[in-house]
Design a protein around this motif. Structure first.
Motif, short mmCIF file in Angstrom:
data_model
loop_
_atom_site.label_atom_id
_atom_site.label_comp_id
_atom_site.label_asym_id
_atom_site.label_seq_id
_atom_site.Cartn_x
_atom_site.Cartn_y
_atom_site.Cartn_z
N TRP A 192 -13.86 -0.31 -11.98
CA TRP A 192 -14.64 0.45 -10.99
C TRP A 192 -15.37 1.61 -11.67
CZ3 TRP A 192 -14.64 5.45 -8.95
CH2 TRP A 192 -15.35 5.61 -7.74
N LEU A 249 0.81 -1.21 0.00
CA LEU A 249 0.00 0.00 0.00
C LEU A 249 0.85 1.27 0.00
CD1 LEU A 249 -2.91 -0.89 2.44
CD2 LEU A 249 -3.04 -0.54 -0.03
N PHE A 289 -12.68 -11.59 -6.33
CA PHE A 289 -11.59 -12.57 -6.38
C PHE A 289 -11.95 -13.77 -7.26
CE2 PHE A 289 -10.14 -10.37 -2.51
CZ PHE A 289 -8.79 -10.26 -2.80
N ARG A 344 -3.90 4.05 -4.46
CA ARG A 344 -3.03 4.15 -3.29
C ARG A 344 -2.12 5.35 -3.45
NH1 ARG A 344 0.77 -1.06 -5.14
NH2 ARG A 344 1.56 0.13 -6.88
N ARG A 397 -7.92 2.40 -1.06
CA ARG A 397 -6.75 1.57 -0.73
C ARG A 397 -7.21 0.14 -0.49
NH1 ARG A 397 -3.84 3.06 4.04
NH2 ARG A 397 -1.88 3.17 2.95
N GLN A 398 -8.36 0.01 0.14
CA GLN A 398 -8.87 -1.32 0.40
C GLN A 398 -9.20 -2.04 -0.90
OE1 GLN A 398 -10.46 -0.59 4.16
NE2 GLN A 398 -12.17 -1.90 3.56
N LEU A 399 -9.82 -1.29 -1.84
CA LEU A 399 -10.15 -1.91 -3.12
C LEU A 399 -8.88 -2.26 -3.89
CD1 LEU A 399 -13.24 0.17 -4.30
CD2 LEU A 399 -13.18 -2.14 -3.36
N SER A 400 -7.81 -1.50 -3.64
CA SER A 400 -6.57 -1.79 -4.36
C SER A 400 -6.00 -3.15 -3.95
CB SER A 400 -5.53 -0.70 -4.08
OG SER A 400 -4.88 -0.93 -2.84
N LEU A 401 -6.47 -3.68 -2.82
CA LEU A 401 -6.00 -4.99 -2.36
C LEU A 401 -6.81 -6.13 -2.97
CD1 LEU A 401 -5.57 -4.01 1.38
CD2 LEU A 401 -3.73 -4.49 -0.23
N THR A 402 -7.76 -5.79 -3.84
CA THR A 402 -8.55 -6.80 -4.54
C THR A 402 -8.20 -6.73 -6.03
OG1 THR A 402 -10.39 -5.40 -5.21
CG2 THR A 402 -10.44 -6.26 -2.96
N PRO A 403 -8.63 -7.72 -6.80
CA PRO A 403 -8.32 -7.67 -8.24
C PRO A 403 -9.12 -6.62 -9.02
CG PRO A 403 -8.69 -9.93 -7.49
CD PRO A 403 -9.14 -9.02 -6.38
N LEU A 404 -10.04 -5.90 -8.37
CA LEU A 404 -10.81 -4.89 -9.10
C LEU A 404 -9.88 -3.79 -9.61
CD1 LEU A 404 -13.80 -3.96 -9.69
CD2 LEU A 404 -13.59 -2.53 -7.67
N ASP A 455 -19.54 -4.83 -8.73
CA ASP A 455 -19.41 -3.45 -8.28
C ASP A 455 -20.65 -2.64 -8.64
OD1 ASP A 455 -17.49 -1.64 -6.93
OD2 ASP A 455 -17.89 -0.45 -8.72
N LEU A 504 -11.15 3.75 1.47
CA LEU A 504 -11.87 2.69 0.75
C LEU A 504 -11.17 2.31 -0.56
CD1 LEU A 504 -15.52 3.77 1.46
CD2 LEU A 504 -14.50 1.58 2.02
N TYR A 534 -14.24 8.57 -0.48
CA TYR A 534 -13.72 7.20 -0.43
C TYR A 534 -12.22 7.22 -0.22
CZ TYR A 534 -18.06 5.06 -2.10
OH TYR A 534 -19.34 4.62 -2.23
N TYR A 555 -19.47 -9.63 -2.41
CA TYR A 555 -18.78 -8.68 -3.28
C TYR A 555 -17.30 -9.04 -3.39
CZ TYR A 555 -16.87 -4.05 -4.59
OH TYR A 555 -16.21 -2.99 -5.17
N HIS A 610 -1.67 -9.58 -4.07
CA HIS A 610 -2.95 -9.34 -3.38
C HIS A 610 -3.93 -10.50 -3.48
CE1 HIS A 610 -1.97 -4.82 -3.66
NE2 HIS A 610 -1.45 -5.38 -2.60
#
Ligand SMILES: Nc1ncnc2c1ncn2[C@@H]1O[C@H](COP(=O)(O)OP(=O)(O)OP(=O)(O)O)[C@@H](O)[C@H]1O
Ligand SMILES: [Mg+2]
Lengths: 310, 366
Positions: free
Chosen positions: B218, A53, A105, B364, B206-213, B9, B204, B199, A100, A76
């Motif tokens: 988005w 991050l 994933f 991020r 940064r959190q989404l950046s930890l997923t494949p989205l 999403d 929020l 966000y 979601y 990730h």
């Protein structure tokens, strides 16, 4: 077993402040690693660098063999994260949040199982902004587990939780370890680290001041075990006269430092010979918390006196 | 781009949007209120004003002829008031609202027959200049007709008035495309500026950046959601205009490209504005600076052709102008060439802004 996390000479500067100042450690696969330190020590900064991050200023970092900043997308899929302050979309329910994440994933997790695991089934269909702080934190943990992660990064997962909820999270962490996953945990609760962690590192002003298994740290940096009697000056007087051990008296409590465990026998024998009555005793042993307070306090004193850190 | 992630999403966006209520109000209820409000205000203004007539010259041929001529102008609606004297009539009009009145004094018929000059009395209310003007014009035309008839003259010059395009458009016809443009602009802009900045503040993204989205996925989900909202709100506004206010619009599939590209453009622009700002507060200010001039100067409420030339040139710099101009070209004039040109301009701006938004928008911090 190889290392899940490897950190060499990690440095992070924010402008002129060095939040992380050349730290080294590694976490073997399948272990629970607890990262401890006072507020502002650099725990979250380090954790977020490991999660990809934040970029680092210097040093080498490998998580599952990947560079978290440049290879984040691949990393990730294999890690789970609870940030220090977990937020989610206000109007979304925990069940929907899990579905979601599952869709993102490419998985189909069972929301019920996950919510049961973190003790949140009763709030499965409540809007996120109506959840309490601890309930939000539990949802964060559930989401961190959606993708079946090899490493879980938990930044203060139990802060603000009630004792029962905290124990529930401990159980989850122990189960994760039993499943062979690696856990990277930060916490301010030393008993938590002592209970859960295979290894702990204490960071202070961006530097690791001590690192190792909790029991070894206590053994190396804790005071000797003590026998503590409820009693007055006559017990202290007898022990000072009859034994070479260090004795202290305070508020109707007498402490005797035991150099080796067998010293306990000499203490009881001396009391017996003198015929001094004693009622209750217990063994006092330093916990990780006492060691932490002492080590960090000594560092702060050293800094105040202008000494170099050891 | 992965359809399942975009779908997930989109579903989450829809749930949050519907549950928060306020967004739904602005994108669906508010445009309907605007149509109803403007429709009501301007539809009453288009019916001819009522002219109260007290005829004290009972049933003389001349007074009958005058009234027939007045009716013939169609500019006023004649309503008779019985048994009024001059003083009583004035008082009577004072008690009515927005009233104009015509008093035909007794002796009018005789004077007309004898060719003696004679005055009729028209009472007007200075507060309603439009109605007064209409009544004056109608009376002048009727009196003129009588004078010509008296002189036994034949009018030599006449004028026929035609409306451009063969159809006469009323205000509601312009209002429907204008307000569709209004909601294409405001509903995504205000929401996206807010969402993007808040966000980020709450971590929020940064959190989404930890997923494949991905960011593009988005953004695509947001564009799809606002397109859906736009389609529903446009249908509501067109339906209202048709059913309640007699709007005459050509509804063809050529409207659709505007209803898709419009949200595409303004979702991206809202995200761009929210991304360049450092805080939610400054984001709101930047968003307002972009949105407000466009809201009023693109032909939403007033046609751009009624502006002064410098203001018209300024309007031509606003992307929303081309959307509304294109919607009017399709819905009013059936001018395909112009619509295609407008659409091309909108498409180019939309793609440029979308790309700029993707570049400016970071999950991020760096
Ligand atoms: N984005 C930032 N910009 C500037 N300084 C920062 C930033 N983030 C953290 N710091 C500074 O870096 C230092 C370490 O912060 P960090 O958040 O890593 O501490 P921490 O150990 O997680 O503390 P806590 O126990 O309070 O969570 C602090 O002095 C903090 O002020
Ligand atoms: Mg922290």
């Amino acid at each position: 077993m190889g290392a899940a996390i490897e950190v060499h000479g990690l440095i992070k500067s924010y402008g002129t402040t060095r939040a992380v100042d050349g730290i080294e450690f590694s976490v073997p696969v399948g272990q629970v690693f607890a990262f401890l330190g006072p507020n502002g020590a650099g725990k979250t900064t380090t954790t977020e660098i490991l999660e990809g991050l934040r970029p680092r200023t210097g040093g080498e970092v490998r998580v599952l063999g990947l560079d978290p900043w440049t290879e984040g997308a691949r990393l990730h899929r294999r890690i789970g994260v609870i940030p220090q302050e977990f937020h989610f979309f206000e109007k979304i329910h925990p069940r929907e949040a899990i579905e979601y994440y599952g869709a993102l994933f490419g998985l189909r997790p069972d929301p019920r199982t996950l919510l049961e695991r973190v003790h949140l089934t009763d709030k499965a269909d409540a809007k996120f902004d109506t959840l309490s702080g601890g309930q939000k934190q539990k949802l964060g943990l559930a989401l961190a587990l959606v993708n079946n992660p090899e490493i879980c990064f938990l930044d203060e997962p139990t802060t603000g939780l009630d004792p029962q909820a905290r124990r529930a999270i401990w159980e989850v962490i122990q189960a994760l370890r039993a499943e062979g996953r690696t856990v990277f945990l930060t916490t301010h609760y030393l008993e938590e680290a002592e209970l859960l962690a295979d290894q702990v590192a204490i960071i202070h002003r961006g530097r690791i001041i001590v690192h190792g298994p909790p029991a070894a740290i206590v053994a190396a940096h804790g005071r000797p075990d003590r026998l503590r009697f409820d009693g007055g000056p006559e017990i202290a007087a007898v022990l000072r006269r009859e034994t070479p051990l260090s004795v202290s008296l305070r508020d109707h409590e007498v402490d005797v430092e035991l150099g080796v465990p067998a010293d306990a026998r000499r203490v009881f024998a001396a009391l017996e010979r003198a015929g001094v009555p004693w009622e209750r005793f217990r063994i006092e042993r330093d916990t990780l918390e006492e060691v932490f307070v002492r080590l960090v306090g000594r560092m702060d004193d050293g800094v105040l006196k202008g000494e170099a850190a050891p | 781009m992965n359809a399942r992630r975009i779908g997930a999403d989109l579903l989450l966006t829809a749930r949050g949007y519907v549950r928060s209520g306020i967004g739904l109000f602005f994108s669906l209820v508010f445009p309907v209120i605007l149509i109803a409000l403007f429709g009501l205000i301007f539809s009453t203004g288009s019916s001819p004003p009522t002219l109260y007539v007290a005829n004290a010259d009972h049933n003389s041929a001349a007074s009958e002829a005058l009234l027939a001529a007045l009716n013939g102008t169609g500019a006023v609606h004649v309503q008779f008031v019985e048994g009024q004297t001059a003083a009583g009539f004035s008082a009577y009009l004072g008690r009515q609202q927005d009233s104009i009145g015509l008093l035909i004094p007794s002796g009018f018929g005789d004077a007309y027959a004898n060719g003696t000059p004679f005055n009729l009395s028209l009472y007007v209310n200075p507060g309603d200049a439009a109605a007064a003007g209409a009544a004056e014009g109608a009376l002048e035309a009727a009196v003129n007709e009588l004078n010509l008839a008296h002189a036994r003259a034949v009018p030599t010059v006449g004028a026929a008035v035609y409306q451009i395009g063969g159809v006469s458009y009323s205000y509601i016809d312009y209002l429907v495309p204008g307000l569709i443009g209004f909601s294409i602009l405001t509903s995504p802009m205000f929401a996206m500026v807010d969402v993007t900045s808040s966000y980020r503040k709450e971590g929020l993204f940064r959190q989404l950046s930890l997923t494949p989205l991905s960011r593009a996925e988005w953004l695509t989900a947001k564009i799809l959601w606002y397109t859906l909202l736009t389609l529903v709100s446009a249908a509501l506004m067109i339906g209202m205009g048709y059913l309640f206010f007699g709007a005459r619009l050509q509804i063809t599939a050529s409207i659709l490209p505007f209803l898709v590209l419009g949200p595409f453009l303004f979702v991206s622009l809202g995200m761009l504005a929210g991304s360049v700002a450092k805080t939610p507060e400054s984001a709101a200010i930047i968003g307002n600076i972009i949105t407000f001039p466009m809201m009023f100067l693109s032909g939403t409420f007033f046609p751009v052709s009624s502006f002064s030339p410098p203001l018209q040139s300024f309007a031509h710099l606003l992307p929303l102008y081309y959307i509304i101009d294109g919607l009017e070209a399709v819905m009013l004039y059936g001018n395909t060439g112009r619509a295609v040109l407008d659409l091309a301009v909108v498409a180019v701006i939309a793609v440029v802004i979308f790309l700029a938004a993707i570049v400016a928008f970071r999950w991020r911090e760096t």
